[in-house]
Design a protein around this motif. Structure first.
Motif, PDB file in Angstrom:
ATOM      1  N   SER A 312      -9.348  82.006  10.792  1.00 32.54           N
ATOM      2  CA  SER A 312      -8.213  81.130  11.064  1.00 32.54           C
ATOM      3  C   SER A 312      -8.137  80.090   9.952  1.00 32.54           C
ATOM      4  O   SER A 312      -9.147  79.455   9.619  1.00 32.54           O
ATOM      5  CB  SER A 312      -8.368  80.450  12.427  1.00 32.54           C
ATOM      6  N   PHE A 313      -6.958  79.938   9.381  1.00 32.68           N
ATOM      7  CA  PHE A 313      -6.727  78.917   8.358  1.00 32.68           C
ATOM      8  C   PHE A 313      -5.548  78.065   8.794  1.00 32.68           C
ATOM      9  O   PHE A 313      -4.517  78.576   9.231  1.00 32.68           O
ATOM     10  CB  PHE A 313      -6.431  79.553   7.003  1.00 32.68           C
ATOM     11  N   GLY A 314      -5.716  76.753   8.677  1.00 29.43           N
ATOM     12  CA  GLY A 314      -4.654  75.833   9.067  1.00 29.43           C
ATOM     13  C   GLY A 314      -4.497  74.697   8.080  1.00 29.43           C
ATOM     14  O   GLY A 314      -5.463  74.253   7.454  1.00 29.43           O
ATOM     15  N   ALA A 315      -3.271  74.237   7.924  1.00 28.14           N
ATOM     16  CA  ALA A 315      -2.972  73.089   7.061  1.00 28.14           C
ATOM     17  C   ALA A 315      -1.944  72.217   7.770  1.00 28.14           C
ATOM     18  O   ALA A 315      -1.076  72.716   8.500  1.00 28.14           O
ATOM     19  CB  ALA A 315      -2.446  73.547   5.702  1.00 28.14           C
ATOM     20  N   SER A 316      -2.043  70.921   7.569  1.00 32.71           N
ATOM     21  CA  SER A 316      -1.107  70.003   8.232  1.00 32.71           C
ATOM     22  C   SER A 316      -0.885  68.772   7.370  1.00 32.71           C
ATOM     23  O   SER A 316      -1.730  68.426   6.521  1.00 32.71           O
ATOM     24  CB  SER A 316      -1.644  69.571   9.606  1.00 32.71           C
ATOM     25  N   HIS A 317       0.245  68.129   7.603  1.00 35.73           N
ATOM     26  CA  HIS A 317       0.554  66.871   6.919  1.00 35.73           C
ATOM     27  C   HIS A 317       1.309  65.965   7.884  1.00 35.73           C
ATOM     28  O   HIS A 317       2.259  66.400   8.548  1.00 35.73           O
ATOM     29  CB  HIS A 317       1.401  67.110   5.667  1.00 35.73           C
ATOM     30  N   LEU A 318       0.857  64.722   7.972  1.00 40.51           N
ATOM     31  CA  LEU A 318       1.487  63.719   8.828  1.00 40.51           C
ATOM     32  C   LEU A 318       1.777  62.475   8.009  1.00 40.51           C
ATOM     33  O   LEU A 318       0.923  62.013   7.247  1.00 40.51           O
ATOM     34  CB  LEU A 318       0.569  63.348  10.000  1.00 40.51           C
ATOM     35  N   THR A 319       2.975  61.939   8.137  1.00 42.83           N
ATOM     36  CA  THR A 319       3.305  60.648   7.549  1.00 42.83           C
ATOM     37  C   THR A 319       4.000  59.801   8.600  1.00 42.83           C
ATOM     38  O   THR A 319       4.901  60.284   9.307  1.00 42.83           O
ATOM     39  CB  THR A 319       4.191  60.792   6.299  1.00 42.83           C
ATOM     40  N   GLN A 320       3.572  58.570   8.741  1.00 45.30           N
ATOM     41  CA  GLN A 320       4.093  57.681   9.765  1.00 45.30           C
ATOM     42  C   GLN A 320       4.184  56.259   9.219  1.00 45.30           C
ATOM     43  O   GLN A 320       3.202  55.701   8.751  1.00 45.30           O
ATOM     44  CB  GLN A 320       3.188  57.707  11.006  1.00 45.30           C
ATOM     45  N   ASP A 321       5.399  55.692   9.297  1.00 41.21           N
ATOM     46  CA  ASP A 321       5.595  54.301   8.899  1.00 41.21           C
ATOM     47  C   ASP A 321       5.309  53.383  10.074  1.00 41.21           C
ATOM     48  O   ASP A 321       5.304  53.820  11.241  1.00 41.21           O
ATOM     49  CB  ASP A 321       7.031  54.069   8.405  1.00 41.21           C
ATOM     50  N   GLY A 322       5.096  52.113   9.781  1.00 43.54           N
ATOM     51  CA  GLY A 322       4.860  51.132  10.827  1.00 43.54           C
ATOM     52  C   GLY A 322       6.146  50.433  11.227  1.00 43.54           C
ATOM     53  O   GLY A 322       7.049  50.243  10.409  1.00 43.54           O
ATOM     54  N   ILE A 323       6.243  50.046  12.499  1.00 48.56           N
ATOM     55  CA  ILE A 323       7.430  49.301  12.936  1.00 48.56           C
ATOM     56  C   ILE A 323       7.404  47.876  12.392  1.00 48.56           C
ATOM     57  O   ILE A 323       8.416  47.177  12.418  1.00 48.56           O
ATOM     58  CB  ILE A 323       7.548  49.278  14.478  1.00 48.56           C
ATOM     59  N   VAL A 324       6.255  47.461  11.881  1.00 47.78           N
ATOM     60  CA  VAL A 324       6.147  46.199  11.146  1.00 47.78           C
ATOM     61  C   VAL A 324       5.817  46.546   9.705  1.00 47.78           C
ATOM     62  O   VAL A 324       4.742  47.062   9.411  1.00 47.78           O
ATOM     63  CB  VAL A 324       5.055  45.283  11.726  1.00 47.78           C
ATOM     64  N   GLY A 325       6.753  46.306   8.812  1.00 47.29           N
ATOM     65  CA  GLY A 325       6.503  46.555   7.397  1.00 47.29           C
ATOM     66  C   GLY A 325       6.935  47.904   6.899  1.00 47.29           C
ATOM     67  O   GLY A 325       6.907  48.136   5.685  1.00 47.29           O
ATOM     68  N   ALA A 326       7.330  48.835   7.780  1.00 40.63           N
ATOM     69  CA  ALA A 326       7.787  50.173   7.388  1.00 40.63           C
ATOM     70  C   ALA A 326       6.777  50.846   6.455  1.00 40.63           C
ATOM     71  O   ALA A 326       5.629  51.054   6.815  1.00 40.63           O
ATOM     72  CB  ALA A 326       9.171  50.090   6.765  1.00 40.63           C
ATOM     73  N   SER A 327       7.181  51.150   5.204  1.00 44.11           N
ATOM     74  CA  SER A 327       6.304  51.872   4.276  1.00 44.11           C
ATOM     75  C   SER A 327       5.097  51.048   3.850  1.00 44.11           C
ATOM     76  O   SER A 327       4.107  51.603   3.353  1.00 44.11           O
ATOM     77  CB  SER A 327       7.090  52.308   3.043  1.00 44.11           C
ATOM     78  N   LYS A 328       5.143  49.732   4.031  1.00 41.58           N
ATOM     79  CA  LYS A 328       4.001  48.888   3.694  1.00 41.58           C
ATOM     80  C   LYS A 328       2.856  49.061   4.695  1.00 41.58           C
ATOM     81  O   LYS A 328       1.734  48.611   4.444  1.00 41.58           O
ATOM     82  CB  LYS A 328       4.422  47.422   3.660  1.00 41.58           C
ATOM     83  N   ALA A 329       3.136  49.690   5.824  1.00 43.44           N
ATOM     84  CA  ALA A 329       2.100  49.968   6.830  1.00 43.44           C
ATOM     85  C   ALA A 329       2.093  51.458   7.138  1.00 43.44           C
ATOM     86  O   ALA A 329       2.019  51.881   8.288  1.00 43.44           O
ATOM     87  CB  ALA A 329       2.350  49.160   8.098  1.00 43.44           C
TER      88      ALA A 329
END
Length: 437
Positions: A312-329
């Protein structure tokens, strides 16, 4: 004569109605062994009327209408429905193979669920898929009795504190965590979509791990291929927008100015806002720091199995911004997982498991004095975000603490990123099955 006819009719109708109701009783036994089953729930369907079988497996329910349905349910057995057509209804229940043959991972191997005597809780992959957590701790929260999960902060990627049955020592109270037999310290290294099951050992079952298992043990089993299965590719993805659910009610610009004037006047000082008519609502600092946070998660898995091997081979990617600061968090996680099992000889098996994780976390000051939210709640609404020269405004020298600064400027001028690469597993486990006598 008329009264006599009415009386006879009333007696006839009463007897007819009573004839449609039964005082149902009976015995519930095991369909295979014939043993009586105590504690079986017997409920009249679509009603609150029912009973529980006693120690000898007997039950009794009064005034049950003919044609009603009795529902017999018991842990580990298939639910059964029986139509009421007589007063004595004896029935048998069959074991539920799915419930009793479920495999539970324990400290010294695996057992069927019906054979486990310790306090073991199991969370399956279906529960995790429905919750769609960004971290594994969120899948445990509210799902396992005796396990308390508290978030260290609301920032994306922030770790949570896990306590199994409270605090046991004055030192480290974290449980022992193993992923496919490998000890890990941080659950952020595992993609929740890769998990097959989570088993929580809460009592002496964890004693095999010695002192390290004193605070409980969390055993995580990742998904792997199965023998004799075709090549299969699974792709999952979702995206969304996260927002704050509520804001703290604060004074607007005019209200703050009037209150400040009153305080200064009571102290025999000149008022700071001689003309409040031009202030209006002022600056809502919570609106300035709260943002719409974007979240995107994608993962795919490849499985294949032959007569003797599976992978079994698996790959994943998660990106999540913060509700305070958006991309800064922002929090990003990329994982690669590979499992391989093969049968070298009839009684010799090779198992390998490995996980690589790359995490990138941008963070802001949080939790208390000096945090972005602290400054947003203490910055007066009479101060604008930028001054007349289009530079970020400074906090007033009077009326607020010296530690308060412009939260928008604080966010823009913060550059704090942590990058972590982790690799776990990669070892080879040889399992030899010996002939038992």
């Amino acid at each position: 004569m008329r009264k006599l006819i009415i009386l006879i009719s009333f007696i006839f109708v009463s007897n007819t109605l009573s004839a449609q109701n039964f005082n149902v009783k009976g015995l519930v036994t095991d369909a295979v062994t014939g043993e009586t089953l105590p504690g079986v729930n017997v409920i009249v369907k679509n009603s609150s009327k029912g009973d529980v079988t006693d120690f000898d497996g007997n039950y009794k329910i009064s005034s049950v209408s003919k044609g009603s349905i009795l529902v017999f349910s018991y842990l580990g057995y298939k639910t059964k429905e029986v139509i009421v057509d007589k007063e004595t209804i004896n029935t048998t229940l069959e074991e539920s193979a799915e419930a009793l043959d479920e495999i539970v991972v324990i400290g010294y191997g695996t057992q069927r669920k019906k054979e486990v005597t310790g306090a073991v809780s199991v969370i399956g992959s279906e529960t995790i898929e429905n919750l769609k957590p960004t971290r594994i701790e969120q899948a445990l929260q509210g799902q396992v009795a005796g396990v308390n999960i508290t978030a260290s902060s609301g920032a994306p990627g922030a770790a949570s504190n896990i306590r199994i049955r409270g605090i046991s020592t004055n030192g480290n109270n974290n449980p022992l965590i193993l992923v496919d037999g490998n000890v890990i310290e941080d659950l952020s290294v595992v993609n929740p979509s890769d998990i097959e099951s989570i088993n929580v050992l809460k009592d002496a079952t964890a004693g095999i791990y010695g002192v390290r298992g004193a605070n409980g043990v969390i055993l995580i089993t990742t998904k792997s291929g199965r023998k004799n299965t075709d090549f299969k590719v699974v792709l999952n993805t979702y995206a969304g927008i996260q927002q704050t659910t509520r804001k703290i009610p604060m004074l607007n610009g005019t209200e703050y100015a009037l209150l400040a004037n009153e305080a200064f006047a009571a102290n025999a000082e000149s008022i700071p806002f001689p003309d409040v008519s031009t202030l209006g609502e002022g600056t809502d600092w919570q609106d300035e720091v709260f943002k719409d946070a974007f979240v995107l998660s994608s993962d795919f898995t490849i499985n294949k199995g032959t007569d003797k091997s599976s992978y079994s081979f698996g790959a994943s990617h998660l990106t999540q911004d913060g509700i305070v600061g958006a991309s800064k968090a922002n929090f990003e996680r990329t994982t690669l997982k590979f499992n391989f099992d093969t049968e070298i000889l009839k009684k010799l098996k090779l198992t390998t498991s490995s996980i690589f994780t790359n995490t990138r976390r941008s963070s802001l000051a949080e939790n208390g004095l000096g945090s972005v939210l602290f400054n947003a709640l203490n910055m007066p609404a009479t101060t604008s975000v930028r001054d007349d020269l289009d530079a970020y405004s400074l906090a007033p020298t009077t009326g607020v603490g010296i530690e308060v600064i412009n939260p928008v400027a604080q966010t823009e001028n913060t550059f704090n990123q942590t990058i972590v690469d982790k690799f776990s597993g990669g070892g080879m486990v040889l399992t030899i099955k010996l002939q038992t006598i």
